[in-house]
Design a protein around this motif. Sequence first.
Motif, PDB file in Angstrom:
ATOM      1  N   MET A   5     -55.752 -11.817 -14.243  1.00 47.57           N
ATOM      2  CA  MET A   5     -55.265 -10.733 -13.390  1.00 47.57           C
ATOM      3  C   MET A   5     -55.640 -10.951 -11.925  1.00 47.57           C
ATOM      4  O   MET A   5     -54.958 -10.467 -11.029  1.00 47.57           O
ATOM      5  CB  MET A   5     -55.818  -9.384 -13.871  1.00 47.57           C
ATOM      6  N   ALA A   6     -56.734 -11.666 -11.694  1.00 52.06           N
ATOM      7  CA  ALA A   6     -57.154 -11.932 -10.317  1.00 52.06           C
ATOM      8  C   ALA A   6     -56.132 -12.780  -9.575  1.00 52.06           C
ATOM      9  O   ALA A   6     -56.073 -12.747  -8.337  1.00 52.06           O
ATOM     10  CB  ALA A   6     -58.516 -12.609 -10.304  1.00 52.06           C
ATOM     11  N   LEU A   7     -55.308 -13.530 -10.303  1.00 48.92           N
ATOM     12  CA  LEU A   7     -54.282 -14.354  -9.658  1.00 48.92           C
ATOM     13  C   LEU A   7     -53.269 -13.507  -8.907  1.00 48.92           C
ATOM     14  O   LEU A   7     -52.631 -13.983  -7.965  1.00 48.92           O
ATOM     15  CB  LEU A   7     -53.561 -15.206 -10.707  1.00 48.92           C
ATOM     16  N   ARG A  12     -50.891 -17.806  -3.398  1.00 53.41           N
ATOM     17  CA  ARG A  12     -50.298 -18.958  -4.068  1.00 53.41           C
ATOM     18  C   ARG A  12     -49.649 -18.582  -5.399  1.00 53.41           C
ATOM     19  O   ARG A  12     -48.985 -19.411  -6.019  1.00 53.41           O
ATOM     20  CB  ARG A  12     -51.343 -20.056  -4.277  1.00 53.41           C
ATOM     21  N   PHE A  13     -49.845 -17.325  -5.852  1.00 52.59           N
ATOM     22  CA  PHE A  13     -49.244 -16.907  -7.115  1.00 52.59           C
ATOM     23  C   PHE A  13     -48.415 -15.622  -6.999  1.00 52.59           C
ATOM     24  O   PHE A  13     -47.323 -15.529  -7.569  1.00 52.59           O
ATOM     25  CB  PHE A  13     -50.341 -16.698  -8.173  1.00 52.59           C
ATOM     26  N   LEU A  14     -48.905 -14.621  -6.266  1.00 48.94           N
ATOM     27  CA  LEU A  14     -48.246 -13.315  -6.250  1.00 48.94           C
ATOM     28  C   LEU A  14     -46.780 -13.366  -5.818  1.00 48.94           C
ATOM     29  O   LEU A  14     -45.917 -12.771  -6.487  1.00 48.94           O
ATOM     30  CB  LEU A  14     -49.024 -12.345  -5.353  1.00 48.94           C
ATOM     31  N   PRO A  15     -46.406 -14.051  -4.712  1.00 48.41           N
ATOM     32  CA  PRO A  15     -44.986 -14.074  -4.334  1.00 48.41           C
ATOM     33  C   PRO A  15     -44.092 -14.684  -5.417  1.00 48.41           C
ATOM     34  O   PRO A  15     -42.988 -14.188  -5.667  1.00 48.41           O
ATOM     35  CB  PRO A  15     -44.968 -14.921  -3.053  1.00 48.41           C
ATOM     36  N   LEU A  16     -44.579 -15.739  -6.073  1.00 47.54           N
ATOM     37  CA  LEU A  16     -43.810 -16.334  -7.168  1.00 47.54           C
ATOM     38  C   LEU A  16     -43.664 -15.340  -8.310  1.00 47.54           C
ATOM     39  O   LEU A  16     -42.583 -15.195  -8.885  1.00 47.54           O
ATOM     40  CB  LEU A  16     -44.487 -17.610  -7.659  1.00 47.54           C
ATOM     41  N   PHE A  17     -44.756 -14.659  -8.664  1.00 45.21           N
ATOM     42  CA  PHE A  17     -44.724 -13.691  -9.769  1.00 45.21           C
ATOM     43  C   PHE A  17     -43.717 -12.586  -9.486  1.00 45.21           C
ATOM     44  O   PHE A  17     -42.897 -12.235 -10.340  1.00 45.21           O
ATOM     45  CB  PHE A  17     -46.117 -13.090  -9.975  1.00 45.21           C
ATOM     46  N   VAL A  18     -43.759 -12.030  -8.278  1.00 43.67           N
ATOM     47  CA  VAL A  18     -42.842 -10.940  -7.925  1.00 43.67           C
ATOM     48  C   VAL A  18     -41.402 -11.444  -7.906  1.00 43.67           C
ATOM     49  O   VAL A  18     -40.481 -10.759  -8.388  1.00 43.67           O
ATOM     50  CB  VAL A  18     -43.230 -10.323  -6.564  1.00 43.67           C
ATOM     51  N   THR A  19     -41.190 -12.635  -7.377  1.00 43.44           N
ATOM     52  CA  THR A  19     -39.834 -13.194  -7.306  1.00 43.44           C
ATOM     53  C   THR A  19     -39.252 -13.402  -8.696  1.00 43.44           C
ATOM     54  O   THR A  19     -38.103 -13.038  -8.968  1.00 43.44           O
ATOM     55  CB  THR A  19     -39.844 -14.525  -6.534  1.00 43.44           C
ATOM     56  N   GLN A  20     -40.047 -13.983  -9.611  1.00 48.91           N
ATOM     57  CA  GLN A  20     -39.531 -14.203 -10.969  1.00 48.91           C
ATOM     58  C   GLN A  20     -39.356 -12.882 -11.711  1.00 48.91           C
ATOM     59  O   GLN A  20     -38.457 -12.746 -12.536  1.00 48.91           O
ATOM     60  CB  GLN A  20     -40.439 -15.169 -11.738  1.00 48.91           C
ATOM     61  N   VAL A 142     -53.891 -22.356 -15.048  1.00 51.80           N
ATOM     62  CA  VAL A 142     -52.494 -22.520 -15.460  1.00 51.80           C
ATOM     63  C   VAL A 142     -52.163 -21.644 -16.662  1.00 51.80           C
ATOM     64  O   VAL A 142     -51.106 -21.006 -16.708  1.00 51.80           O
ATOM     65  CB  VAL A 142     -52.187 -24.002 -15.770  1.00 51.80           C
ATOM     66  N   LEU A 143     -53.061 -21.590 -17.652  1.00 52.31           N
ATOM     67  CA  LEU A 143     -52.803 -20.764 -18.830  1.00 52.31           C
ATOM     68  C   LEU A 143     -52.687 -19.294 -18.450  1.00 52.31           C
ATOM     69  O   LEU A 143     -51.770 -18.589 -18.894  1.00 52.31           O
ATOM     70  CB  LEU A 143     -53.908 -20.954 -19.872  1.00 52.31           C
ATOM     71  N   GLY A 144     -53.602 -18.812 -17.609  1.00 49.10           N
ATOM     72  CA  GLY A 144     -53.544 -17.419 -17.168  1.00 49.10           C
ATOM     73  C   GLY A 144     -52.276 -17.129 -16.383  1.00 49.10           C
ATOM     74  O   GLY A 144     -51.646 -16.087 -16.576  1.00 49.10           O
ATOM     75  N   GLY A 145     -51.887 -18.063 -15.502  1.00 49.88           N
ATOM     76  CA  GLY A 145     -50.662 -17.872 -14.730  1.00 49.88           C
ATOM     77  C   GLY A 145     -49.430 -17.866 -15.613  1.00 49.88           C
ATOM     78  O   GLY A 145     -48.510 -17.058 -15.422  1.00 49.88           O
ATOM     79  N   VAL A 190     -43.312 -17.639  -1.008  1.00 54.32           N
ATOM     80  CA  VAL A 190     -43.807 -18.602  -1.994  1.00 54.32           C
ATOM     81  C   VAL A 190     -44.242 -19.874  -1.252  1.00 54.32           C
ATOM     82  O   VAL A 190     -43.465 -20.431  -0.474  1.00 54.32           O
ATOM     83  CB  VAL A 190     -42.721 -18.940  -3.042  1.00 54.32           C
ATOM     84  N   PRO A 191     -45.471 -20.355  -1.473  1.00 49.96           N
ATOM     85  CA  PRO A 191     -45.928 -21.562  -0.756  1.00 49.96           C
ATOM     86  C   PRO A 191     -45.068 -22.773  -1.094  1.00 49.96           C
ATOM     87  O   PRO A 191     -44.458 -22.848  -2.160  1.00 49.96           O
ATOM     88  CB  PRO A 191     -47.363 -21.750  -1.266  1.00 49.96           C
ATOM     89  N   ALA A 192     -45.041 -23.726  -0.198  1.00 48.70           N
ATOM     90  CA  ALA A 192     -44.245 -24.939  -0.403  1.00 48.70           C
ATOM     91  C   ALA A 192     -44.734 -25.700  -1.636  1.00 48.70           C
ATOM     92  O   ALA A 192     -45.919 -25.686  -1.972  1.00 48.70           O
ATOM     93  CB  ALA A 192     -44.338 -25.826   0.832  1.00 48.70           C
ATOM     94  N   ALA A 193     -43.793 -26.345  -2.301  1.00 46.56           N
ATOM     95  CA  ALA A 193     -44.126 -27.158  -3.480  1.00 46.56           C
ATOM     96  C   ALA A 193     -43.330 -28.455  -3.402  1.00 46.56           C
ATOM     97  O   ALA A 193     -42.371 -28.665  -4.137  1.00 46.56           O
ATOM     98  CB  ALA A 193     -43.811 -26.396  -4.768  1.00 46.56           C
ATOM     99  N   PRO A 194     -43.723 -29.352  -2.484  1.00 49.25           N
ATOM    100  CA  PRO A 194     -42.967 -30.603  -2.297  1.00 49.25           C
ATOM    101  C   PRO A 194     -43.059 -31.487  -3.527  1.00 49.25           C
ATOM    102  O   PRO A 194     -43.965 -31.325  -4.359  1.00 49.25           O
ATOM    103  CB  PRO A 194     -43.667 -31.249  -1.095  1.00 49.25           C
TER     104      PRO A 194
END
Length: 430
Positions: A5-7, A12-20, A142-145, A190-194
Amino acid sequence: MQTSMALLGKRRFLPLFVTQFLNAFNDNFFKMAMVMLITYSILQGGEAEEAYYNALAGGIFILPFFLLSAISGQLADSGDKTRIIRLVKTAEIFIMIVGAAGIWLHNIPLMFLALFAMGVHSTFFGPIKYGILPQHLKDDEVLGGTGLVEAGTYIAILSGTIVGGILDPKISAVAVILVALIGRVTAQFVPAAPPEDDAPTGKIDWNIFRSSWRLVRDTMHVPRLFLAIMAISFFWAIGAVLAAQFPPMVKNALGGDNTVATMFTAIFSVGVAIGSVLINRILNGSVSAKYAPASVLIMATFVLLLWWAVKGWVHVPDNPQDADALLNYAEFWALRQGDIILFALLGIAVAGGMFVVPLYAFLTTTVGKSQTARTVAANNIVNSGAMVIGALVYSLLTAMNISTADTLFLIAAACLVSAWISWKLHLACD
């Protein structure tokens, strides 16, 4: 170690979570609003015509996963995943404008065009939402995310389905555009992911059939990936049958109305979300399949409890003169028999979430970061096929006059196969 839940407090995680979350919400919001409009306001041809269009809607949405997952995986691994997310979310705005026009004008072809485009949009987004996690999260996160993404997806599906079913169609037409706009804003954070240094540099194979075959072949020949994908696919085939059973089981076997069916969907979605987060706490962040066999066996036990409860269901109406009246959710909830069924549903969902989340995390961590999106894309292709096969098997069982309760018994038996596959995976990898 941080809890999963701390993620949610990390950029680095929240914008992706909200977007998905908004992505899954809008998919189901639009699809349900469209289906309700077609079923209750446009069609006048009766039950057969309604069933045809509802089935067609499901097929149109899932078709892009068969056709385009291989291309989406190649693009995601060879380019910046975040850039693709932003392009996809920009496209969603225009897709929803077309869909909103279809709803506003009661134009079925326009709505189906938008639905197919949303399927394409989700096909390109799907591999990224899992494949990007190893790039942004630490190994023990990764598992928590993955669990949070899975939980968020189910809650989004539930809420989108409910909202799409109760809002006035014209309000829904405006709302789906607003949700798409909000999703594009969150995607910007969402942070860059090259691409990784060892990412593929060759040309994209645009032949959808050849690239799909090659992707599945090259992924499934690795024993550990084969076992993980087969275990996940078996889970989704079982899930497809359970989802298809809810409406007829509620109406015909239990005598419940649409509010009871919605309650079933809600409990199932919440249960999967609970299981998705709970397994991270049990595994303490480590990616492992060691609890997968036990989880699916527990799931089978709750399926058997549901089978027993449905098989022995006897409801005596309060008013014998109104014996054909359907129970609403409050009346169903008040019955002790109803409590047993709801408890069984919750158990199935929690165990299911505990089973599938570590396997998704396994897919994205057992291969190099430059291959994660293609691995998830291959999984999506096989999963889609398994869901279609599950739906076809259920249709065949129904045509053979096998009751809903007895179909549940067969689902419990199928869980044993899934447990065996996941046990083989545990022995091979853990």
